[in-house]
Structures are given as C-alpha cells and as structure tokens.
Design an enzyme around this catalytic site. Structure first.
Site, short mmCIF file in Angstrom:
data_model
loop_
_atom_site.label_atom_id
_atom_site.label_comp_id
_atom_site.label_asym_id
_atom_site.label_seq_id
_atom_site.Cartn_x
_atom_site.Cartn_y
_atom_site.Cartn_z
CG HIS A 186 -2.02 -0.84 1.20
ND1 HIS A 186 -2.05 -2.04 1.84
CD2 HIS A 186 -3.20 -0.71 0.58
CE1 HIS A 186 -3.20 -2.62 1.61
NE2 HIS A 186 -3.92 -1.84 0.85
NE ARG A 293 -3.11 -7.36 -15.53
CZ ARG A 293 -2.14 -8.23 -15.84
NH1 ARG A 293 -2.33 -9.52 -15.67
NH2 ARG A 293 -1.00 -7.81 -16.31
CD GLU A 428 -0.70 -16.02 -21.24
OE1 GLU A 428 -0.65 -15.35 -20.21
OE2 GLU A 428 -1.67 -16.75 -21.53
CG ASN A 451 4.05 -10.53 -17.56
OD1 ASN A 451 4.89 -9.83 -18.10
ND2 ASN A 451 2.93 -10.03 -17.05
CG ASP A 452 2.21 -16.77 -17.87
OD1 ASP A 452 2.82 -17.29 -16.93
OD2 ASP A 452 1.05 -16.30 -17.76
CB CYS A 499 -0.97 -7.40 -23.10
SG CYS A 499 -1.14 -9.16 -22.91
C1 PEP Z 1 1.42 -12.32 -19.32
O1 PEP Z 1 1.56 -13.52 -19.06
O2 PEP Z 1 2.27 -11.63 -19.92
C2 PEP Z 1 0.19 -11.60 -18.92
C3 PEP Z 1 -0.08 -10.39 -19.33
O3 PEP Z 1 -0.63 -12.26 -18.07
P1 PEP Z 1 -0.39 -12.43 -16.49
O4 PEP Z 1 0.80 -11.63 -16.11
O5 PEP Z 1 -1.65 -12.00 -15.85
O6 PEP Z 1 -0.16 -13.91 -16.40
MG MG Z 2 -0.12 -14.71 -18.33
#
Ligand code: PEP
Ligand code: MG
Length: 582
Positions: A186, A293, A428, A451-452, A499
């Site tokens: 926070h 999301r 992903e 990210n994945d 994204c």
């Molecule tokens: C990702 O995997 O890049 C993504 C945007 O989804 P999350 O981070 O929610 O898994």
């Molecule tokens: Mg993801």
C-alpha cells in the site's frame, strides 16, 4: 555519510530531514466477562466501530488510491459476518470487546496468511490496520500523530500501514523509507500516486536513522544516504533537476497520440485490473484497453461472479471507453491466481497444469457464464475477447465453439447480445510462436503475454525469487519468438500486440517496434514515458536495433548493447513525433 541499499518503490529524488515514526502498539486485553457485562461490551464495540467509521469517512477526499483503501476499510467495519462473529465471541465465549475483536480479525488474518496467493496476503495489512483502529477506539487512545507534522520531512518507519499513508499530509512528506513493504505494498502504491519518492526493504532502518538526520532518498535506485557528503549532495542536485525535467516531458506527451520520430503512428493501449472508475479514467489518454484482466472479478470476491455481476463490470468498461476497444481476457485463474472458494486439486507443477483456458474447459459452466456476460455486454461498446494459455489450434477451435453455443443460447432466449467481435489469443505458450501462421488462421489477433512466455520459454518460474537470474525478459530467444509470432500473424493479415510487462519497459519498446509491432498494451502509469520514448527514434533506427539484437546470443549481450544506446532523457532536442502518416 552512510549509504543504505533497499528496493526502489516510488521514483524521484528527495532531500530533507528524517522523521522516525514509531508506532505505539499494544496487545488486546483478555478479560473474561460475566453475563451481566455482555450488553455493555457489545455497546462498547459498536461505539468503537462507529467512531472508527466516522474517522475514516472524515479522511475522504484524497487520491483515488487512498479513497480505495478507505472504502475497503469501511467495508470491513460494516461486514455483517464479522460483526456477527465479534458479537458471538462476546455473548457466547464471554470475551471482552477488545479480545473479541482481536480473535475475529486474527482468524481472518491467519486464513489470508495461509493462502499461497500473494494478492490475499497483501490484504493482511488492511485487516491488521482496521483491527488496530478498533482497538485504539476501544481504549480511547488518540490518533497516531502523522497528521500533526509541522514541517516537511522524510518519513522513516519500520512499516507504514494503510491508515498511516491515508492520514499523512502529502505536503509534509518529501520522501519515505521503510523496512517492510515492496513494490505492491500500500505504501508504495500511495507514494507513487502522490509522486513521493520511496525506498523499502532497508532492514532496521528505524533504528539506524534518528529523527533530524539529513537524508537523500533515491527512488530510482533504492539508495538512501544518511548525512550525505558535499559530492553526493551536488550529484543529487543535478539528478533531481533531470528527474523533474523528465516528468514534465512525460506529462506533455501523455495526451498526444504516440508516433515515432518519422511519423509512424503506434497504438498505445493500457492494461486494466478492474472496472473501477479511477482505473477507467487512467485509460483516458490511451487508444483503448489491450488487456482487461477479468480475473479481478473472481479474485476480489467470495463467490464465483454471477453473469449479472460480470455483465455490469464489462458494460461499465465498454461504455467508458467506447468507441475505443476493450480487450477482455477470459478467466485466467489457476497457478499463481488461486480462489479460496474454488479449491483446485493439488498439482506438482501448477504453472504447467490446470490454469486459465484449461480450467475453463474443465469447468464449462463457469466459462459459459463469462462468455454470456461478455456477449451481452458487447452491445454497449467495442469488445474484443482473447483466451489465455492457448497451446494449440484445437484450444482455439474449442473455445470458439463454446462461444458460438453461448451465442445461440442467448438468441434462443431472446436476450440482446453480440458475438461478431474479434476473438484472439494470448501468446504465452511457446508452441504458439512456432506455429503462429496456423494459429493466425483461427484467431483474429494475437496479444503476446511476455510474463508467461518468458517463464515457459526459459523454463524459469516467474514467482520463484531464486530463479530470477534465469527469468530473462531480454534473452534473445524472447525476441526471436516475438519475431516468429509477428511473421506468422502478419502473413495472415492479423494484428499482434504485446500486453506483458516487456511492453511497458522503455528499454524494450524500440526493439518491439523494430520487430514490427504497431500496438502495445502497457501499464497506465507508463503511458507518458512510453509515448515519449516512441517519439525519440525513427522506425529505421528501431529496425536496426531489432536486427542487431536478433543476432545476439545472451541477455548480457543485449543489456550491454542497450546500455550503450543514447538515452533519450539526454537528447533534449529530439524530434517529437508528428504522426505525418496518420
Ligand atoms: C502475461 O503472461 O504476460 C500476462 C499479461 O498475463 P499475467 O501476467 O496475468 O499472467
Ligand atoms: Mg499470463
């Protein structure tokens, strides 16, 4: 001079005198009461709860993030189940009000603490905070004192609870240094929303620094200097000036369309984590929402969100953004995102298991409810839908088949809906990169979830801090995979965006555009900075960078190369993007 190293959680540079904030904490009194005292203790609790609520309401009028915390805390105080449980502890277990409050809040905190999900763990600070407020009211103690600061200071504390960050007067806080908390705490969220430089993670800081000590807080590197020497003071005077200049430039770029220096228009969309008013407002300077999301509806609830609840949230986002697109990512639950009310069987490797689209197939009713809500909401704006964790053509066909069935169901029921919106995939899983052109035949667009993708491409758990060195977003293989996806989808005339977090990193943006991307979906906080970054280079320069990087063999090489590129913050006279091609 003493140098302390921590984690940078809110950018900027602050210089000033320390105020070491030590909170008085005491445990609740444990008194067993007689039957005759029950009514009096319940009355005491109710008065304390009312008083705590009034105090919170009196604090209204801060930033959207502060308002959000206030609303959450008020909702805890008014939670019927918790009120009932506290009353039961008093009436049936004969605990005094303080003890009853401590017991019930303690149970919730223990439950959250046992959850493997960091999102739930983050709620602990809120419950602890409301509990402390109630105990304070029950004891008739006066407030903590942060609101009574007489001059601007750098706040130093072991931990800042949400109520501390709400009650402090931002005009009196030059910077923040804490031991506890990280980027998502926070304190960090509020500091960023108030543009207060902050550093966390400095162990024993409230003992090491005394009030009145001169400090410099570097919210870029996570460094704090205590009693800085003249050389450091001079260095930071210049750094602070450069930072302010950069902030000003980003503000200027925020409302403009993003264009390269040679006028190529780049769509800059945003990633949103809720349909709250303030989140939607953050999308005002964007070209739409590239990642909505939807899992927030599942995670911030104690039940599976109903069709109506989902319809209301999706409709709100679509109406707020129309005619710009909102890209709804269907339920991405499982692995790191667990629901306490929907226990999933134990898995050895949850990231490789029952998550996202796979879970939707395993629970078709849950998936259908979401698809129904999406089709109904589509009437109110420009909807796009994408599926997470797709790993084959079969997955896409199966998901689209369910969508078609749901559309037919709605038509048969005579309920207004649309199902002619673009349906895309999140990339992903690496298999999709290798067969992008086949997937592109079945999908209207691709959005790369880096990210994945990085986690699966490099076999490095994104949530395991011990694997951080292997989780390499700038590994050349990541850019090779992105190139393959762009080529495969472009061959079918289908658009691609990114994204994942890589799209929000100013260092990677020129590479991504140089590889051929024309759409990014980024964190709203980065919009101004990324637009500025885009305006600083021509397409030919970005293409050259991408070519150079594709020939490299390691992340180290890529990072060293990027560090040698001229930094835009230093090229004041850059040609601002003019969007000649639009
Ligand atoms: C990702 O995997 O890049 C993504 C945007 O989804 P999350 O981070 O929610 O898994
Ligand atoms: Mg993801």
């Amino acid at each position: 001079m003493i140098q302390h190293s921590g984690v940078a959680v809110s950018p900027g540079i602050a210089r000033g005198k320390a105020y070491v904030y030590k909170k008085h904490t005491s445990t609740a009194e444990h008194i067993t009461i007689g039957a005759a005292d029950v009514a009096a203790q319940i009355a005491l609790y109710e008065q304390a709860s009312q008083k705590a609520r009034e105090e919170l309401q009196a604090m209204e009028g801060g930033t959207q993030e502060q308002e959000e915390i206030l609303r959450t805390h008020i909702s805890f105080l008014m939670d019927e189940d918790m009120i009932e449980e506290i009353r039961t502890e008093i009436t049936q277990n004969h605990k005094c009000a303080e003890w009853a409050v401590e017991t019930v809040y303690g149970q919730v905190i223990d439950m959250l603490d046992a959850s493997p999900d960091p999102v739930f763990k983050e709620r602990i600070a809120d419950f602890a905070d409301v509990r402390d407020q109630l105990l304070k009211e029950l004891r008739g103690e006066r407030s903590t004192g942060l609101e009574a600061l007489s001059e601007p200071v750098i706040l130093v504390a072991k931990e800042l609870l949400p109520s501390d960050t709400i009650s402090m007067d931002p005009a009196k806080i030059l910077g923040i240094v804490t031991e506890r908390g990280g980027v998502t705490a926070h304190m960090a969220v509020i500091a960023r929303s108030l543009a207060i430089p902050a550093v966390a993670g400095i162990s024993g800081v409230d003992e090491a620094i005394t009030s009145g000590t001169e400090l410099i807080v570097d919210g870029q590197t996570g460094t704090v200097y205590s009693q800085p020497d003249p050389a450091i003071l001079e260095e930071y005077r210049k750094k602070a000036q450069a930072f302010d200049r950069q902030r000003q430039i980003e503000k200027e770029y925020l409302p403009k369309p993003a264009c390269t220096a040679d006028g190529v228009r780049i769509e800059t969309k945003v990633n949103l984590g809720s349909a709250d008013e303030w989140e939607l407002a953050a999308a005002a300077c964007s070209d739409g929402v590239g990642l909505f999301r939807s899992e927030f509806l599942y995670m911030n609830n104690d039940h599976l969100p109903t069709e109506e609840e989902q319809f209301t949230a999706y409709k709100a986002a679509l109406e707020a953004l129309a005619p710009r697109p909102v890209t709804l990512r269907t339920m991405d639950i499982g692995a790191d995102k667990q629901l306490p009310y929907l226990p999933l069987p134990h898995e050895e490797n949850p990231a490789l298991g029952m998550r996202a689209l796979r879970l939707c197939f395993a629970k078709p009713d849950v998936f259908r409810t979401q698809l129904r809500a999406a089709c109904r909401a589509a009437v109110y704006g420009n909807l796009q839908v994408m599926f997470p964790m797709v790993s084959s053509v079969t997955d896409v066909i199966r998901a689209k088949q369910l969508l078609a069935e749901v559309a037919k169901e709605l038509a048969d029921e005579g309920i207004p809906f649309r199902a002619d919106f673009p349906v895309g995939v999140m990339v992903e899983v690496p298999s999709l990169a290798l067969m992008a052109s086949q997937i592109a035949k079945q999908a209207a667009f691709a959005s790369i979830g880096t990210n994945d993708l990085v986690q699966y491409l490099l076999a490095a758990d994104r949530d395991n801090p011990d694997m951080a060195a292997y989780y390499q977003s700038f590994h050349p293989a990541v850019f090779q995979a992105i190139r393959m996806i762009i080529e495969g989808f472009s061959a079918q005339g289908k658009p691609v965006s990114v994204c994942g977090e890589l799209g929000s990193d100013p260092r990677s943006v020129p590479i991504l555009l140089g590889l051929g991307l024309r759409t990014l979906s980024i964190s709203p906080a980065r919009l101004g900075e990324i637009k500025y970054r885009i305006a600083g280079m021509t397409m030919a320069q970005m293409e050259q960078m991408a070519q150079d990087i594709l020939a490299m063999g390691s992340q180290e090489e890529v990072v060293a190369y990027l560090e040698k590129q001229p930094h835009q913050a230093d090229c004041k006279e850059q040609t601002a993007g003019r969007c000649d091609n639009v």
